[in-house]
Design a protein around this motif. Sequence first.
Motif, PDB file in Angstrom:
ATOM      1  N   CYS A 189       0.875  -1.168   0.000  1.00  0.00           N
ATOM      2  CA  CYS A 189       0.000   0.000   0.000  1.00  0.00           C
ATOM      3  C   CYS A 189       0.920   1.228   0.000  1.00  0.00           C
ATOM      4  N   PRO A 203      -5.404   0.328  -0.462  1.00  0.00           N
ATOM      5  CA  PRO A 203      -5.513  -0.004   0.976  1.00  0.00           C
ATOM      6  C   PRO A 203      -6.118  -1.396   1.177  1.00  0.00           C
ATOM      7  N   HIS A 258      -5.309  -5.790  -2.246  1.00  0.00           N
ATOM      8  CA  HIS A 258      -5.151  -4.395  -2.667  1.00  0.00           C
ATOM      9  C   HIS A 258      -6.382  -3.548  -2.326  1.00  0.00           C
TER      10      HIS A 258
END
Length: 215
Positions: free
Chosen positions: A17, A33, A63
């Motif tokens: 991230c 995130p 993801h």
Amino acid sequence: MSLKYRVIPVTPFEQNCTLLWCTETNKAAVVDPGGDLDRIRAAVEAEGVTLEKILLTHAHIDHAGGTAELAKSEGLPIEGPHKEDNFWIQGLAMQAQMFGFPAPEVFTPNRWLEDGDTVTVGNETLEVLHTPGHTPGHVVFFHRASKLAQVGDVLFNGSIGRTDFPKGDYNTLIHSIREKLFPLGDDVNFICGHGPMSTFGQERATNPFVSDHRG
């Protein structure tokens, strides 16, 4: 340079991230995130930036798993991926079951992205490239001014993204890398979805899947 970044590994898959921010405005975006929102929030606090949006390269759970919760708690719009990844968003519960993740909430991005679009982070602009192959709706974010690309799971340091998931395609992925990414320049640094950074020049020279010297 007025775009800075911090990589925050999240989830058991150690997904990269990334917190991107404009130094002129201190406005920031969170790219991919996947989870571990406490780590992401701690990084935001440590850097003293203000979140303004979420950017997604694609909708695999490592993801996108924390997207709905982060968007809701911080009041953030979601931009990306390309609409061809909507089936992955709708299937987040199935993905959670498959990989032993807690089931995240399904969401609808505020903006689907197309090849040639741009997204902003504060005063900085990133170009959007549609790069299917790993997933059909995968996108890459490219900041031309600092020669930095956020490539998700298209290309890695020494490897490439998997193509054995639904609607993945090996030849399409190779085409995305060689025709969309490599022409951006050998000196482009890229943050990938897992593992260390590299440059397109390094991968063109040495990556066994896509180098100029492969058999």
